[in-house]
Design a protein around this motif. Structure first.
Motif, PDB file in Angstrom:
ATOM      1  N   ARG A  33       0.713  -1.369  -0.033  1.00 44.71           N
ATOM      2  CA  ARG A  33       0.246   0.202   0.532  1.00 44.71           C
ATOM      3  C   ARG A  33       1.170   1.513   0.012  1.00 44.71           C
ATOM      4  O   ARG A  33       0.544   2.203  -0.561  1.00 44.71           O
ATOM      5  N   PHE A  36       2.075   1.563  -3.325  1.00 44.53           N
ATOM      6  CA  PHE A  36       1.089   2.565  -4.365  1.00 44.53           C
ATOM      7  C   PHE A  36       1.711   3.917  -4.056  1.00 44.53           C
ATOM      8  O   PHE A  36       1.626   4.026  -4.862  1.00 44.53           O
ATOM      9  N   ARG A  39       3.745   5.324  -5.613  1.00 41.19           N
ATOM     10  CA  ARG A  39       4.517   5.892  -6.918  1.00 41.19           C
ATOM     11  C   ARG A  39       3.585   6.549  -7.916  1.00 41.19           C
ATOM     12  O   ARG A  39       3.953   7.190  -9.374  1.00 41.19           O
ATOM     13  N   TYR A  98       3.279   2.520 -12.504  1.00 43.21           N
ATOM     14  CA  TYR A  98       3.199   1.084 -12.895  1.00 43.21           C
ATOM     15  C   TYR A  98       1.732   0.702 -14.201  1.00 43.21           C
ATOM     16  O   TYR A  98       1.048   2.119 -14.115  1.00 43.21           O
ATOM     17  N   LYS A 145       5.212  -2.470 -11.417  1.00 40.66           N
ATOM     18  CA  LYS A 145       3.994  -3.048 -11.585  1.00 40.66           C
ATOM     19  C   LYS A 145       2.889  -3.153 -12.325  1.00 40.66           C
ATOM     20  O   LYS A 145       2.578  -2.449 -13.157  1.00 40.66           O
ATOM     21  N   ALA A 198       0.951  -6.772  -8.962  1.00 43.67           N
ATOM     22  CA  ALA A 198       0.583  -5.772  -8.148  1.00 43.67           C
ATOM     23  C   ALA A 198      -0.775  -5.730  -7.117  1.00 43.67           C
ATOM     24  O   ALA A 198      -1.059  -5.392  -6.065  1.00 43.67           O
ATOM     25  N   GLU A 272      -7.565   6.239  -5.890  1.00 38.66           N
ATOM     26  CA  GLU A 272      -7.242   6.699  -6.490  1.00 38.66           C
ATOM     27  C   GLU A 272      -8.028   7.545  -7.912  1.00 38.66           C
ATOM     28  O   GLU A 272      -8.675   6.822  -7.606  1.00 38.66           O
ATOM     29  N   ASN A 309      -3.398   9.129  -6.542  1.00 37.44           N
ATOM     30  CA  ASN A 309      -2.735   8.968  -7.871  1.00 37.44           C
ATOM     31  C   ASN A 309      -3.597   8.598  -8.851  1.00 37.44           C
ATOM     32  O   ASN A 309      -5.179   9.056  -8.653  1.00 37.44           O
TER      33      ASN A 309
END
Length: 448
Positions: A33, A36, A39, A98, A145, A198, A272, A309
């Protein structure tokens, strides 16, 4: 994905949709997490046999094409131009960390080799290749990822019973338990045949809000096969136990411009948002509403300023190539990220909540002010800054930025910065604790 005009399905935590109520994320899951969140920028890919018709991924539904007729597309799907290395290299050059790709969309066609159904890209097309395998191998090589998008909804399988009435959590006149077993088999394949993944990105629950989805079993299966794999479910309501990321479709966290996102914003999970580069998810030959580099950069920056994200979508053409318009734009976004990435990657929301002029991000004690809307007079005023500003510099130039701190806030003089820039970034240092300043006159309050 949902379309902008799709009828709203209010998701409800009802029969059978509760997940792993006693689930405790593993150390590997918690680390994933965090990784993530760091990223920040990902590539979404919607690709399937629907691309042949050039009318996006909902073409079967929108044009009311019978499943029997639609399935014939597989027999002449031959993406001779597909090149996994080029796709991954393009994403990496754009600053993306990713990739999330449609392993199976709502049309039910599997874009990977599966033993659960012959209706897949290896068995049903003359191409006889597994692009998910090639993509997974290339992502592993390049340090990107990989997430697999997996549709819960299926417009064609009899055991899903699309359009049937739900009775006691199951569609009437359909073998629902058989469908659940089918999905489990495919998810097992995706999590065992492609190396470390991922996560799984679910979509389509909103079609059956009162169905018994067996999420407790499905989520437990994923966590058992790959404990670090993250689970995302694009259901638009509050996250349930066992889910690791909260998704916002075509919206920033907390926004609800389409009436879909009704679950608030999680304070515990990574966030996200997913957006398109034009107006479509899948390849649409008539869609030329391309977002500019500035629009994309500002979407990315706004997400970062809200602890989220950005997952930015492309819809490859039926030949397996990505549109040159997308490639050109992503190349320029990558150039921007080469310069400004340190104010985005690994950051969290900064010292101020998002404002009309922009957002702030922070990392390792560094504070970044992202001015997305240039002030008309070149003078940026930020209200309510209680900590002492020790210094301010242009992020790129490294030159000092003049500022004046008052009880009401801080003025920044943006001399030498551009009104046309994608993002004017100022890095500041803040002192510890609140600062006491003498009161100022009423002119400040009136003109700030």
């Amino acid at each position: 994905m949902k379309k902008c005009l799709t009828i709203l399905f209010f998701a409800a935590l009802s029969l059978g949709v509760s997940a792993q109520q006693n689930y405790q994320p593993s150390a590997a899951n918690l680390a994933a997490r965090q990784d993530f969140q760091n990223r920040k920028f990902g590539l979404f890919i919607h690709w399937g046999i629907y691309s042949i018709l050039g009318d996006a991924e909902w073409v079967m539904h929108d044009q009311k094409i019978p499943y029997k007729n639609y399935s014939r597309l597989a027999s002449f799907f031959y993406p001779y131009g597909f090149n996994a290395k080029q796709w991954v290299s393009m994403a990496k050059a754009a600053g993306m960390k990713y990739i999330t790709i449609t392993a199976r969309h709502h049309d039910g066609f599997s874009m990977f080799g599966t033993k659960a159904s012959p209706y897949n890209i290896v068995d049903a097309t003359p191409w006889h290749q597994d692009p998910m395998k090639a993509l997974a191998d290339e992502c592993h090589k390049q340090g990107i990822k990989l997430f697999f998008y997996y549709s819960l909804l299926d417009w064609g399988r009899p055991d899903y019973g699309y359009g049937h009435k739900i009775v006691n959590g199951k569609p009437e006149n359909a073998s629902w338990d058989h469908y659940i077993a089918f999905m489990k088999q495919q998810l097992t394949e995706l999590l065992t045949n492609y190396g470390p993944i991922a996560g799984i990105w679910f979509d389509g629950e909103w079609d059956r809000e009162d169905a018994d989805w067996h999420f407790d079993e499905i989520y437990a299966l994923i966590h058992k096969l790959q404990p670090a794999a993250l689970i995302e479910n694009n259901h638009h309501h509050a996250p349930r136990a066992g889910e690791d990321i909260q998704e916002f479709e075509r919206d920033l966290p907390g926004a609800n411009s389409h009436g879909w996102n009704s679950g608030g914003v999680s304070r515990q999970l990574p966030l996200e948002t997913c957006q398109t580069m034009n107006g479509s998810w899948g390849f649409n030959i008539n869609d030329t509403m391309y977002k500019s580099v500035k629009q994309i950069v500002q979407l990315l920056v706004k997400d970062a300023g809200m602890n989220a994200n950005l997952l930015l979508n492309v819809g490859p053409m039926p030949n397996g190539k990505i549109q040159p318009e997308f490639i050109d734009t992503l190349h320029l976004v990558g150039k921007w990220m080469d310069q400004y990435g340190q104010s985005i990657y690994g950051t969290r929301a900064g010292f101020m909540s998002p404002e009309d002029w922009g957002v702030t991000t922070q990392k390792d004690g560094r504070q970044f002010i992202h001015v997305l809307k240039y002030p008309e007079n070149g003078l940026l005023f930020i209200r309510g800054v209680k900590r002492k500003v020790l210094s301010a510099t242009g992020f790129i130039s490294g030159k000092p930025v003049k500022f004046k701190q008052m009880p009401e806030g801080v003025f920044f003089y943006m001399e030498g910065m551009s009104p046309d820039a994608n993002d004017n970034v100022i890095e500041i240092k803040l002192g510890e604790g609140a600062v006491k300043l003498p009161k100022r006159n009423k002119w400040i309050m009136k003109h700030a």
